[in-house]
Scaffold this active site. Structure first.
Site, PDB file in Angstrom:
ATOM      1  N   GLN A   8      -6.390  -1.675   1.699  1.00 20.76           N
ATOM      2  CA  GLN A   8      -5.744  -1.330   3.236  1.00 20.76           C
ATOM      3  C   GLN A   8      -6.828  -0.150   4.104  1.00 20.76           C
ATOM      4  O   GLN A   8      -6.827   0.845   3.509  1.00 20.76           O
ATOM      5  CB  GLN A   8      -4.507  -0.780   3.197  1.00 20.76           C
ATOM      6  CG  GLN A   8      -3.893  -1.002   4.734  1.00 20.76           C
ATOM      7  CD  GLN A   8      -2.537  -0.173   4.731  1.00 20.76           C
ATOM      8  OE1 GLN A   8      -2.354   0.728   4.398  1.00 20.76           O
ATOM      9  NE2 GLN A   8      -1.573  -1.048   5.390  1.00 20.76           N
TER      10      GLN A   8
ATOM     11  N   PRO B  70       0.962  -1.142  -0.077  1.00 17.19           N
ATOM     12  CA  PRO B  70      -0.241   0.115  -0.113  1.00 17.19           C
ATOM     13  C   PRO B  70       0.943   1.162   0.045  1.00 17.19           C
ATOM     14  O   PRO B  70       1.936   1.370   0.803  1.00 17.19           O
ATOM     15  CB  PRO B  70      -0.875  -0.177   1.536  1.00 17.19           C
ATOM     16  CG  PRO B  70      -0.456  -1.572   1.840  1.00 17.19           C
ATOM     17  CD  PRO B  70       0.700  -2.154   1.240  1.00 17.19           C
TER      18      PRO B  70
ATOM     19  N   TYR C  85       0.055   3.979  13.285  1.00 22.42           N
ATOM     20  CA  TYR C  85      -1.361   4.431  13.087  1.00 22.42           C
ATOM     21  C   TYR C  85      -2.348   4.001  14.339  1.00 22.42           C
ATOM     22  O   TYR C  85      -1.663   3.265  15.009  1.00 22.42           O
ATOM     23  CB  TYR C  85      -1.959   4.012  11.733  1.00 22.42           C
ATOM     24  CG  TYR C  85      -1.015   5.201  10.648  1.00 22.42           C
ATOM     25  CD1 TYR C  85      -1.005   6.394  10.846  1.00 22.42           C
ATOM     26  CD2 TYR C  85      -0.093   4.453   9.765  1.00 22.42           C
ATOM     27  CE1 TYR C  85      -0.235   7.193   9.695  1.00 22.42           C
ATOM     28  CE2 TYR C  85       0.635   5.177   8.837  1.00 22.42           C
ATOM     29  CZ  TYR C  85       0.661   6.563   8.877  1.00 22.42           C
ATOM     30  OH  TYR C  85       1.448   7.323   8.171  1.00 22.42           O
TER      31      TYR C  85
ATOM     32  N   ARG D 229       8.625   0.761  -3.005  1.00 25.90           N
ATOM     33  CA  ARG D 229       9.329   1.859  -4.001  1.00 25.90           C
ATOM     34  C   ARG D 229       9.826   1.252  -5.297  1.00 25.90           C
ATOM     35  O   ARG D 229       9.817   2.041  -6.383  1.00 25.90           O
ATOM     36  CB  ARG D 229      10.367   2.633  -3.273  1.00 25.90           C
ATOM     37  CG  ARG D 229       9.985   3.470  -2.171  1.00 25.90           C
ATOM     38  CD  ARG D 229      10.769   3.661  -0.825  1.00 25.90           C
ATOM     39  NE  ARG D 229      11.251   2.501   0.051  1.00 25.90           N
ATOM     40  CZ  ARG D 229      12.100   2.511   1.066  1.00 25.90           C
ATOM     41  NH1 ARG D 229      12.591   3.607   1.277  1.00 25.90           N
ATOM     42  NH2 ARG D 229      12.282   1.271   1.598  1.00 25.90           N
TER      43      ARG D 229
ATOM     44  N   LEU E 215      12.438  -3.055   1.441  1.00 22.24           N
ATOM     45  CA  LEU E 215      13.676  -3.164   0.528  1.00 22.24           C
ATOM     46  C   LEU E 215      13.972  -4.256  -0.072  1.00 22.24           C
ATOM     47  O   LEU E 215      15.111  -4.928   0.080  1.00 22.24           O
ATOM     48  CB  LEU E 215      14.938  -2.845   1.748  1.00 22.24           C
ATOM     49  CG  LEU E 215      15.117  -0.897   1.666  1.00 22.24           C
ATOM     50  CD1 LEU E 215      16.367  -0.838   2.534  1.00 22.24           C
ATOM     51  CD2 LEU E 215      15.501  -0.471   0.291  1.00 22.24           C
TER      52      LEU E 215
ATOM     53  N   ALA F 182      -3.487   3.161   2.302  1.00 25.16           N
ATOM     54  CA  ALA F 182      -4.380   3.287   3.490  1.00 25.16           C
ATOM     55  C   ALA F 182      -5.444   4.223   3.240  1.00 25.16           C
ATOM     56  O   ALA F 182      -5.437   5.359   2.789  1.00 25.16           O
ATOM     57  CB  ALA F 182      -3.523   3.937   4.532  1.00 25.16           C
TER      58      ALA F 182
HETATM   59  C1  LIG Z   1       4.867   6.922  -1.321  1.00 18.55           C
HETATM   60  C2  LIG Z   1       4.675   5.731  -0.081  1.00 18.55           C
HETATM   61  C3  LIG Z   1       3.602   5.538   0.519  1.00 18.55           C
HETATM   62  C4  LIG Z   1       3.259   4.696   1.355  1.00 18.55           C
HETATM   63  N1  LIG Z   1       1.854   4.477   2.061  1.00 18.55           N
HETATM   64  C5  LIG Z   1       1.802   3.557   2.733  1.00 18.55           C
HETATM   65  C6  LIG Z   1       0.281   3.013   3.116  1.00 18.55           C
HETATM   66  O1  LIG Z   1      -0.829   3.696   2.641  1.00 18.55           O
HETATM   67  N2  LIG Z   1       0.105   2.020   3.896  1.00 18.55           N
HETATM   68  C7  LIG Z   1       1.265   1.336   4.578  1.00 18.55           C
HETATM   69  O2  LIG Z   1       1.033   0.151   5.164  1.00 18.55           O
HETATM   70  N3  LIG Z   1       2.483   1.562   3.958  1.00 18.55           N
HETATM   71  C8  LIG Z   1       2.888   2.768   3.202  1.00 18.55           C
HETATM   72  N4  LIG Z   1       4.117   2.891   2.845  1.00 18.55           N
HETATM   73  C9  LIG Z   1       5.007   1.706   3.087  1.00 18.55           C
HETATM   74  C10 LIG Z   1       5.243   0.759   2.153  1.00 18.55           C
HETATM   75  O3  LIG Z   1       4.010   0.150   1.762  1.00 18.55           O
HETATM   76  C11 LIG Z   1       6.449  -0.174   2.361  1.00 18.55           C
HETATM   77  O4  LIG Z   1       5.861  -1.001   3.817  1.00 18.55           O
HETATM   78  C12 LIG Z   1       7.653   0.463   2.699  1.00 18.55           C
HETATM   79  O5  LIG Z   1       7.956   1.558   1.693  1.00 18.55           O
HETATM   80  C13 LIG Z   1       8.685  -0.478   2.556  1.00 18.55           C
HETATM   81  O6  LIG Z   1       8.792  -1.234   1.358  1.00 18.55           O
HETATM   82  P1  LIG Z   1       9.826  -0.752   0.166  1.00 18.55           P
HETATM   83  O7  LIG Z   1      11.258  -0.957   0.707  1.00 18.55           O
HETATM   84  O8  LIG Z   1       9.683  -1.831  -1.031  1.00 18.55           O
HETATM   85  O9  LIG Z   1       9.482   0.496  -0.324  1.00 18.55           O
HETATM   86  C14 LIG Z   1       4.185   3.767   1.878  1.00 18.55           C
HETATM   87  C15 LIG Z   1       5.561   4.044   1.083  1.00 18.55           C
HETATM   88  C16 LIG Z   1       5.815   4.960   0.079  1.00 18.55           C
HETATM   89  C17 LIG Z   1       7.231   4.960  -0.294  1.00 18.55           C
END
Ligand SMILES: Cc1cc2nc3c(=O)[nH]c(=O)nc-3n(C[C@H](O)[C@H](O)[C@H](O)COP(=O)(O)O)c2cc1C
Length: 368
Positions: free
Chosen positions: A99, A23, A182, A324, A301, A57
């Site tokens: 979510q 999400p 949250y 990301r 990551l 979210a």
């Molecule tokens: C732009 C952005 C928005 C995010 N919004 C949410 C969200 O709405 N809900 C959530 O649980 N995590 C959110 N996250 C966290 C990601 O879901 C993820 O857990 C976190 O970025 C680590 O994963 P990654 O290393 O693949 O980016 C967000 C991350 C980014 C980069």
């Protein structure tokens, strides 16, 4: 056999592969309504091959939005724009999931690209947030109002009503956001929950709200639809929510009808020191999976196809969630298939043009 591309069946829903779009808030809605941005953002990840697309979210009540521009599902008008997006995701073979969230003391904030940080002032459209206790996230955030028992009862109903709307909008997976500091996480952690009633103090009391929300949501869901919960495995803070508690609540959630724990970490307080690195949260997913006996999702990551494949192959998780890296490359699943030697079809519209081995002169003929 490449694990990343094996289907995953949860209840009666089969994800075509093990790659999920984690999400990601887009801070791009008005009045909580999804729009063309969400369609293109999520749609391109569906055509890129992700098996599960988890919407950002999405607030169960207006004051539960992280920012004034977050998605919501607190009224019926918000259903149709989501249904439109889900129709497209379905057409691409992806499974749409949502979510559901309440931001608690972290509600009503500026977007990341705004010049200001923290809470939006009341005179500029912000609001006083609600939380387990009147403890601010930091000095840039409003001090929340401690929730009354009547407000807690309303909140549980808000999660159930939002779930009904999500189902009406065509979502086939529901995830509860109980991570990243949250509201539901704020109740779990002794650092943000200093209540003296049935919702604070002991582990049993701090976890009560999450159990009650889970029960209320599961009660309105058809048997065949899976329910996921995102948890922060640890606050990374002395005296905070910890790994052992995550394992314990995960086992309880399993008994309440939760099908998979999406295992993240942190977010409760700005002072946490997090040893970020490739796959830094994966070991939590492995522990929850092994000790609580429930399917898990690994996130954080995960960027390389071989890394994602390794997580599944070593049975650390049943699903990988990418955030990301999927922003950088919406076609990551298609590229991962190529890298791992798995045959996966590109969308028909792209199939010849996107193949690196299509002779250039043939393309020129087709482009004429
Ligand atoms: C732009 C952005 C928005 C995010 N919004 C949410 C969200 O709405 N809900 C959530 O649980 N995590 C959110 N996250 C966290 C990601 O879901 C993820 O857990 C976190 O970025 C680590 O994963 P990654 O290393 O693949 O980016 C967000 C991350 C980014 C980069």
């Amino acid at each position: 056999m490449i694990q990343l591309f094996q289907p995953l069946t949860l209840r009666e829903v089969t994800l075509p592969n093990r790659i999920a779009v984690s999400p990601m808030c887009q801070y791009s809605a008005r009045d909580g309504l999804a729009n063309d941005w969400h369609l293109v953002h999520l749609g391109s990840r569906a055509s890129g091959g992700a098996g599960l697309i988890l919407f950002e979210a999405t607030a169960v009540s207006p004051e539960g939005r992280i920012s004034p521009q977050c998605l919501g599902l607190w009224n019926d008008q918000q259903i149709e724009p989501l249904r439109r997006i889900n129709r497209f995701l379905d057409s691409q073979g992806a499974v749409p999931g949502i979510q559901l969230a309440h931001a608690g003391r972290k509600a009503g904030c500026w977007r990341p690209w705004d010049a200001q940080r923290g809470s939006v002032p009341l005179e500029q459209g912000g609001w006083i947030p609600r939380a387990p206790s009147a403890l601010a996230f930091d000095e840039q955030h409003h001090t929340p109002e401690a929730m009354s028992s009547a407000q807690i009862a309303t909140l549980i109903g808000d999660f159930a009503r939002a779930t009904e709307r999500a189902l009406a909008a065509g979502f086939r997976v529901i995830e509860l956001h109980a991570a990243h500091g949250y509201l539901l996480h704020q109740f779990l952690s002794p650092l943000s929950n200093q209540r003296c009633d049935a919702y604070g103090g002991s582990f049993e009391n701090r976890t009560r709200l999450l159990r009650e929300v889970t029960q209320a949501v599961r009660a309105v869901m058809p048997e065949g639809i899976p329910l996921l919960v995102r948890l922060s495995a640890t606050d990374w803070l002395e005296g905070g929510w910890c790994e052992a508690e995550t394992v314990a609540i995960s086992a309880q959630l399993k008994d309440l009808g939760v099908d998979l724990i999406d295992v993240s970490s942190g977010g409760l307080a700005p002072s946490a020191q997090i040893p970020v690195g490739p796959g830094y949260q994966t070991r939590f997913a492995e522990r929850v999976r092994r000790e609580a006996g429930i399917a898990t999702g690994a996130v954080g990551l995960i960027t390389e196809p071989a890394q994602a494949e390794h997580i599944l192959r070593t049975e650390q998780a049943d699903l990988v969630l990418l955030a990301r890296e999927l922003l950088r490359d919406p076609n990551w699943p298609l590229h991962a298939a190529e890298a791992l030697g798995h045959c996966m079809a590109w969308p028909a519209q792209y199939v010849r043009a996107a193949r690196r081995d299509t002779p250039f002169r043939e393309l020129l003929v087709e482009l004429d």
